[in-house]
Design a protein around this motif. Structure first.
Motif, PDB file in Angstrom:
ATOM      1  N   ALA A  61       0.827  -1.203   0.000  1.00 27.02           N
ATOM      2  CA  ALA A  61       0.000   0.000   0.000  1.00 27.02           C
ATOM      3  C   ALA A  61       0.867   1.261   0.000  1.00 27.02           C
ATOM      4  N   LEU A  62       1.923   1.263   0.809  1.00 26.68           N
ATOM      5  CA  LEU A  62       2.822   2.413   0.855  1.00 26.68           C
ATOM      6  C   LEU A  62       3.610   2.556  -0.441  1.00 26.68           C
ATOM      7  N   PHE A  63       3.971   1.425  -1.055  1.00 29.51           N
ATOM      8  CA  PHE A  63       4.668   1.474  -2.339  1.00 29.51           C
ATOM      9  C   PHE A  63       3.787   2.154  -3.381  1.00 29.51           C
ATOM     10  N   ASP A  64       2.519   1.756  -3.449  1.00 31.45           N
ATOM     11  CA  ASP A  64       1.591   2.358  -4.398  1.00 31.45           C
ATOM     12  C   ASP A  64       1.449   3.857  -4.165  1.00 31.45           C
ATOM     13  N   GLN A  65       1.432   4.255  -2.922  1.00 32.31           N
ATOM     14  CA  GLN A  65       1.196   5.649  -2.555  1.00 32.31           C
ATOM     15  C   GLN A  65       2.430   6.530  -2.713  1.00 32.31           C
ATOM     16  N   LEU A  66       3.605   6.012  -2.383  1.00 30.55           N
ATOM     17  CA  LEU A  66       4.789   6.861  -2.229  1.00 30.55           C
ATOM     18  C   LEU A  66       5.896   6.628  -3.240  1.00 30.55           C
ATOM     19  N   ARG A  67       5.764   5.621  -4.107  1.00 31.87           N
ATOM     20  CA  ARG A  67       6.844   5.353  -5.046  1.00 31.87           C
ATOM     21  C   ARG A  67       7.186   6.592  -5.878  1.00 31.87           C
ATOM     22  N   GLU A  85      15.464   4.232  -8.983  1.00 31.23           N
ATOM     23  CA  GLU A  85      14.565   3.088  -8.872  1.00 31.23           C
ATOM     24  C   GLU A  85      15.151   2.030  -7.927  1.00 31.23           C
ATOM     25  N   GLU A  86      16.449   1.802  -8.031  1.00 32.32           N
ATOM     26  CA  GLU A  86      17.086   0.799  -7.185  1.00 32.32           C
ATOM     27  C   GLU A  86      17.025   1.207  -5.716  1.00 32.32           C
ATOM     28  N   ILE A  87      17.209   2.492  -5.463  1.00 32.87           N
ATOM     29  CA  ILE A  87      17.155   2.982  -4.091  1.00 32.87           C
ATOM     30  C   ILE A  87      15.748   2.846  -3.515  1.00 32.87           C
ATOM     31  N   ILE A  88      14.730   3.085  -4.345  1.00 32.92           N
ATOM     32  CA  ILE A  88      13.356   2.909  -3.881  1.00 32.92           C
ATOM     33  C   ILE A  88      13.128   1.447  -3.480  1.00 32.92           C
ATOM     34  N   GLN A  89      13.625   0.518  -4.300  1.00 33.81           N
ATOM     35  CA  GLN A  89      13.502  -0.902  -3.965  1.00 33.81           C
ATOM     36  C   GLN A  89      14.178  -1.198  -2.621  1.00 33.81           C
ATOM     37  N   GLU A  90      15.381  -0.676  -2.446  1.00 34.10           N
ATOM     38  CA  GLU A  90      16.116  -0.915  -1.207  1.00 34.10           C
ATOM     39  C   GLU A  90      15.359  -0.349  -0.007  1.00 34.10           C
ATOM     40  N   ALA A  91      14.754   0.826  -0.197  1.00 31.36           N
ATOM     41  CA  ALA A  91      14.035   1.473   0.899  1.00 31.36           C
ATOM     42  C   ALA A  91      12.835   0.636   1.338  1.00 31.36           C
ATOM     43  N   PHE A  92      12.094   0.075   0.377  1.00 30.87           N
ATOM     44  CA  PHE A  92      10.925  -0.720   0.747  1.00 30.87           C
ATOM     45  C   PHE A  92      11.322  -2.093   1.304  1.00 30.87           C
ATOM     46  N   LEU A  93      12.442  -2.618   0.862  1.00 26.79           N
ATOM     47  CA  LEU A  93      12.968  -3.826   1.488  1.00 26.79           C
ATOM     48  C   LEU A  93      13.312  -3.543   2.951  1.00 26.79           C
TER      49      LEU A  93
END
Length: 219
Positions: A61-67, A85-93
């Protein structure tokens, strides 16, 4: 996994292309399919099945909202889109692991911006050492490539943007970060938490920076 969990996962995957899956830890390089693979053993999932499901739902849900705003912020610091994009992936991990460890859920939006901020600065520093630096104009252009106005509007916009970007670049780095975070909708207190500064200094920084930009824009 239970039948209800599998059904929920299937429904989510149709919309978010399996943001979270179970398996060895890695971050995908195919950013058209935002996949984060998480390290969770079968035993851990059996013991924490309900918690895993809740955490997965919250992270998606947060990924959809804040990506999008997180990516814009990473690009505004000067990263190439692929790095952002890679940093966003790392942040959600990191967020999933944060939740799995039972840590605070207070203001997760601010928490994510702080993680992206710190990771972006580290990546930018590494890129500079390697001579791989992307200008602010180019990184933002990559994000807005499909939304350009007509030629006449583009010319007027470009002139105004050039003037404002010159003022923005002349600001101290911390003031630039304040403006970019504010542009993404963060409150003053959230900005202070992301940057590790006092609320008063954030207020003064934004007032000073907005005044300079207003003068440059003829306001």
């Amino acid at each position: 996994m239970s039948g209800s969990f599998r059904r929920k996962k299937a429904e989510r995957s149709a919309r978010s292309r399996n943001l979270l899956t179970w398996g060895p830890a890695s971050v995908t390089s195919d950013f058209s399919k935002p996949v984060i693979e998480l390290t969770l053993s079968p035993a851990e999932c059996r013991e924490n099945r309900v918690a895993c499901s809740e955490h997965e739902e919250q992270v998606i849900a947060l990924f959809d909202q804040l990506r999008a705003p997180l990516l814009r912020y990473a690009l505004s610091i000067g990263l190439a889109r692929a790095d952002g994009e890679e940093i966003i992936q790392e942040a959600f991990l990191s967020l999933f692991q944060h939740l799995q460890q039972g840590r605070s859920r207070h203001n997760l939006r601010g928490w994510l911006f702080r993680v992206v901020h710190n990771l972006s600065l580290k990546r930018l520093s590494r890129n500079k050492r390697c001579g791989d630096v992307v200008g602010l104009d180019r990184s933002l252009a990559e994000f807005h490539l499909d939304s350009r106005p007509n030629p006449e509007e583009q010319a007027s916009f470009s002139q105004r943007q050039t003037k404002l970007l010159a003022v923005l670049r002349a600001l101290p780095a911390q003031d630039q970060h304040c403006l970019r975070l504010r542009a993404e909708g963060l409150r003053y207190r959230e900005i202070a938490e992301v940057l590790g500064r006092s609320l008063g200094s954030i207020s003064a920084s934004l007032a000073r920076s907005l005044a300079r930009l207003g003068r440059a824009d003829g306001r």
